[in-house]
Design an enzyme around this catalytic site. Sequence first.
Site, PDB file in Angstrom:
ATOM      1  N   LYS A   1      64.947  78.048  28.396  1.00 29.35           N
ATOM      2  CA  LYS A   1      65.131  77.088  29.718  1.00 29.35           C
ATOM      3  C   LYS A   1      65.394  75.608  29.044  1.00 29.35           C
ATOM      4  O   LYS A   1      64.555  75.306  28.268  1.00 29.35           O
ATOM      5  CB  LYS A   1      63.897  77.166  30.597  1.00 29.35           C
ATOM      6  CG  LYS A   1      63.764  78.150  31.576  1.00 29.35           C
ATOM      7  CD  LYS A   1      62.549  78.231  32.447  1.00 29.35           C
ATOM      8  CE  LYS A   1      61.312  78.184  31.922  1.00 29.35           C
ATOM      9  NZ  LYS A   1      60.300  78.206  33.021  1.00 29.35           N
TER      10      LYS A   1
ATOM     11  N   GLU B   1      53.300  81.751  34.113  1.00 26.57           N
ATOM     12  CA  GLU B   1      53.079  80.612  35.416  1.00 26.57           C
ATOM     13  C   GLU B   1      51.349  80.712  35.512  1.00 26.57           C
ATOM     14  O   GLU B   1      50.981  79.875  36.212  1.00 26.57           O
ATOM     15  CB  GLU B   1      53.763  80.668  36.565  1.00 26.57           C
ATOM     16  CG  GLU B   1      55.047  80.451  36.155  1.00 26.57           C
ATOM     17  CD  GLU B   1      55.469  78.963  36.314  1.00 26.57           C
ATOM     18  OE1 GLU B   1      55.047  78.331  37.230  1.00 26.57           O
ATOM     19  OE2 GLU B   1      56.253  78.399  35.417  1.00 26.57           O
TER      20      GLU B   1
HETATM   21  N1  LIG Z   1      61.813  75.089  28.421  1.00 28.30           N
HETATM   22  C1  LIG Z   1      60.399  75.385  28.853  1.00 28.30           C
HETATM   23  O1  LIG Z   1      60.240  76.619  29.060  1.00 28.30           O
HETATM   24  C2  LIG Z   1      59.092  74.243  28.514  1.00 28.30           C
HETATM   25  C3  LIG Z   1      57.851  74.828  28.277  1.00 28.30           C
HETATM   26  C4  LIG Z   1      56.874  73.909  27.943  1.00 28.30           C
HETATM   27  C5  LIG Z   1      57.029  72.502  28.327  1.00 28.30           C
HETATM   28  N2  LIG Z   1      58.281  72.286  28.384  1.00 28.30           N
HETATM   29  C6  LIG Z   1      58.708  70.767  28.413  1.00 28.30           C
HETATM   30  O2  LIG Z   1      58.322  70.043  27.338  1.00 28.30           O
HETATM   31  C7  LIG Z   1      58.046  68.745  27.564  1.00 28.30           C
HETATM   32  C8  LIG Z   1      56.470  68.350  27.335  1.00 28.30           C
HETATM   33  O3  LIG Z   1      56.476  68.669  25.747  1.00 28.30           O
HETATM   34  P1  LIG Z   1      55.579  67.826  24.681  1.00 28.30           P
HETATM   35  O4  LIG Z   1      54.298  67.966  25.216  1.00 28.30           O
HETATM   36  O5  LIG Z   1      55.773  68.457  23.453  1.00 28.30           O
HETATM   37  O6  LIG Z   1      56.090  66.317  25.048  1.00 28.30           O
HETATM   38  P2  LIG Z   1      56.719  65.132  23.899  1.00 28.30           P
HETATM   39  O7  LIG Z   1      58.105  65.804  23.564  1.00 28.30           O
HETATM   40  O8  LIG Z   1      56.933  64.045  25.086  1.00 28.30           O
HETATM   41  O9  LIG Z   1      55.740  64.834  23.061  1.00 28.30           O
HETATM   42  C9  LIG Z   1      54.312  64.406  23.165  1.00 28.30           C
HETATM   43  C10 LIG Z   1      54.180  63.309  22.294  1.00 28.30           C
HETATM   44  O10 LIG Z   1      53.723  63.702  21.141  1.00 28.30           O
HETATM   45  C11 LIG Z   1      54.678  62.614  20.222  1.00 28.30           C
HETATM   46  N3  LIG Z   1      54.881  63.592  18.885  1.00 28.30           N
HETATM   47  C12 LIG Z   1      55.776  64.286  18.848  1.00 28.30           C
HETATM   48  N4  LIG Z   1      55.598  65.067  17.750  1.00 28.30           N
HETATM   49  C13 LIG Z   1      54.687  64.405  17.081  1.00 28.30           C
HETATM   50  C14 LIG Z   1      54.020  64.564  15.692  1.00 28.30           C
HETATM   51  N5  LIG Z   1      54.449  65.509  14.856  1.00 28.30           N
HETATM   52  N6  LIG Z   1      53.344  63.575  15.145  1.00 28.30           N
HETATM   53  C15 LIG Z   1      52.724  62.643  16.178  1.00 28.30           C
HETATM   54  N7  LIG Z   1      53.333  62.337  17.475  1.00 28.30           N
HETATM   55  C16 LIG Z   1      54.196  63.490  17.787  1.00 28.30           C
HETATM   56  C17 LIG Z   1      55.789  62.250  20.789  1.00 28.30           C
HETATM   57  O11 LIG Z   1      56.467  61.200  20.566  1.00 28.30           O
HETATM   58  C18 LIG Z   1      55.259  61.957  22.532  1.00 28.30           C
HETATM   59  O12 LIG Z   1      54.593  60.938  22.584  1.00 28.30           O
HETATM   60  C19 LIG Z   1      57.922  68.598  29.142  1.00 28.30           C
HETATM   61  O13 LIG Z   1      59.027  67.808  29.495  1.00 28.30           O
HETATM   62  C20 LIG Z   1      58.224  70.140  29.682  1.00 28.30           C
HETATM   63  O14 LIG Z   1      58.968  70.063  30.804  1.00 28.30           O
HETATM   64  C21 LIG Z   1      59.277  73.107  28.604  1.00 28.30           C
END
Ligand SMILES: NC(=O)c1ccc[n+]([C@@H]2O[C@H](COP(=O)([O-])OP(=O)(O)OC[C@H]3O[C@@H](n4cnc5c(N)ncnc54)[C@H](O)[C@@H]3O)[C@@H](O)[C@H]2O)c1
Length: 399
Positions: A150, A252
């Site tokens: 996705k 979910e």
């Molecule tokens: N496609 C899917 O099935 C699926 C599943 C789960 C989540 N998602 C999507 O993923 C997103 C959430 O992902 P997330 O939580 O990784 O968010 P994100 O990419 O915003 O990362 C979260 C925070 O961590 C920081 N960060 C990333 N790597 C870092 C590192 N190594 N060291 C320090 N800081 C770091 C980023 O800069 C950000 O501030 C949502 O948009 C959600 O919809 C999609």
Amino acid sequence: MNSTRPGHGRLHSRTIRIGDSAFPYVFGDDCAGEIADGLAQLNADLLIFVTDDRLRELYPEVPARLSGRTPHLVLTHPVGESMKTMTCLTSHLDTALRAGATRRSVVVSFGGGVPGNLAGLMASLLFRGARLVHIPTTTIAAMDSVLSLKQAINTPVGKNGLGTYYAPTAVYTDVRFFGTLPVRELRSGLCEMAKNCLAIRPDAIPGLRAVIAGGDLAAPAALHWLLEASITAKTEVTRDDTYERRRGLVLEYGHTAGHAIELCDHRARGAAGLSHGAAIAVGMLVAAHISHARGWLSDDAVSLHYELVTGLGVEPYLPRTVRPEDVLRVAADDNKRGYLDPDPDALPFVLLRAPGRPAMTEGLPLVPVSTAELRAALEVVARGSAETATANIHQRAGR
Ligand SMILES: NC(=O)c1ccc[n+]([C@@H]2O[C@H](COP(=O)([O-])OP(=O)(O)OC[C@H]3O[C@@H](n4cnc5c(N)ncnc54)[C@H](O)[C@@H]3O)[C@@H](O)[C@H]2O)c1
């Protein structure tokens, strides 16, 4: 694969199969050198890195280091969901095309689920399908989003409203990048892992308990175990369900209440609100109480939910800023509506009859839950701490 060169750690490689797609998932500790070798083998004319400003600041040298002699371009944006927009998508695509991207170019996501989702959508649109490599740097991305096809951006109307399904050419995870993750982000992905254990793979629960008891969730051995276990659990239900619309719906678990809690808390507290994973963890407690009230989940199974959620450092109750009434209002728009026969007073929910055994309706792991049932469970979780909620259960069970 073993090596003593710096940046060439011991690698693990798994083949991920989702429907007709298959791609390698390679992971290790301190393996940037191996990732660079893998990218070089793609024989790309341009590597288009999609990242965010935080990663750019923390790891300014990484894109050049991973690219070696292949030309590269870095597309970045301030952190957060504002990156998953049509404006950012078209701006990045324009920049890539102006920089000379061709069908031989490769889009490389370097970051969490946000850059990962945006890069996935960019790759699927560029020349109707360019190659995509994910280098996830959050636990949510490495253990959850890159194991799904996705790809989506948000619209003013809602989250993930525009998207597609698109498979990467490869995924590379170097657990060393997790070393700079704030603890709340580290735990977020592990909560999704706890969900996978409860809903899909209860046989992995002793391993998760051992990781929690070890006390260092960021230790490479713990992270390797969590990556292996996430890959096994997630692919077990998506192998034959590319679009996550049948068996994959079990992923979910905790999300109907969890998403609503996350949204309400972010409205109230902004970025200080619960992380996605923590909100899902509280959402699982709500689901567990509904199942328990129906006589499906045992006292022990509910206690197991509390044990894992608190073991991962999540406070097992609704934040004070979130009222059950608000959660009910937001949950009414849940995106699983439409899967079951329409009933204006019921929401499709993933509920468990026992760990690893979802309740089924018409072949789907969903059951209709009434507003009254959801309200009752939210009120228990709003009131309780782990002890009081468990005590409530025992009291009701006459113990
Ligand atoms: N496609 C899917 O099935 C699926 C599943 C789960 C989540 N998602 C999507 O993923 C997103 C959430 O992902 P997330 O939580 O990784 O968010 P994100 O990419 O915003 O990362 C979260 C925070 O961590 C920081 N960060 C990333 N790597 C870092 C590192 N190594 N060291 C320090 N800081 C770091 C980023 O800069 C950000 O501030 C949502 O948009 C959600 O919809 C999609």
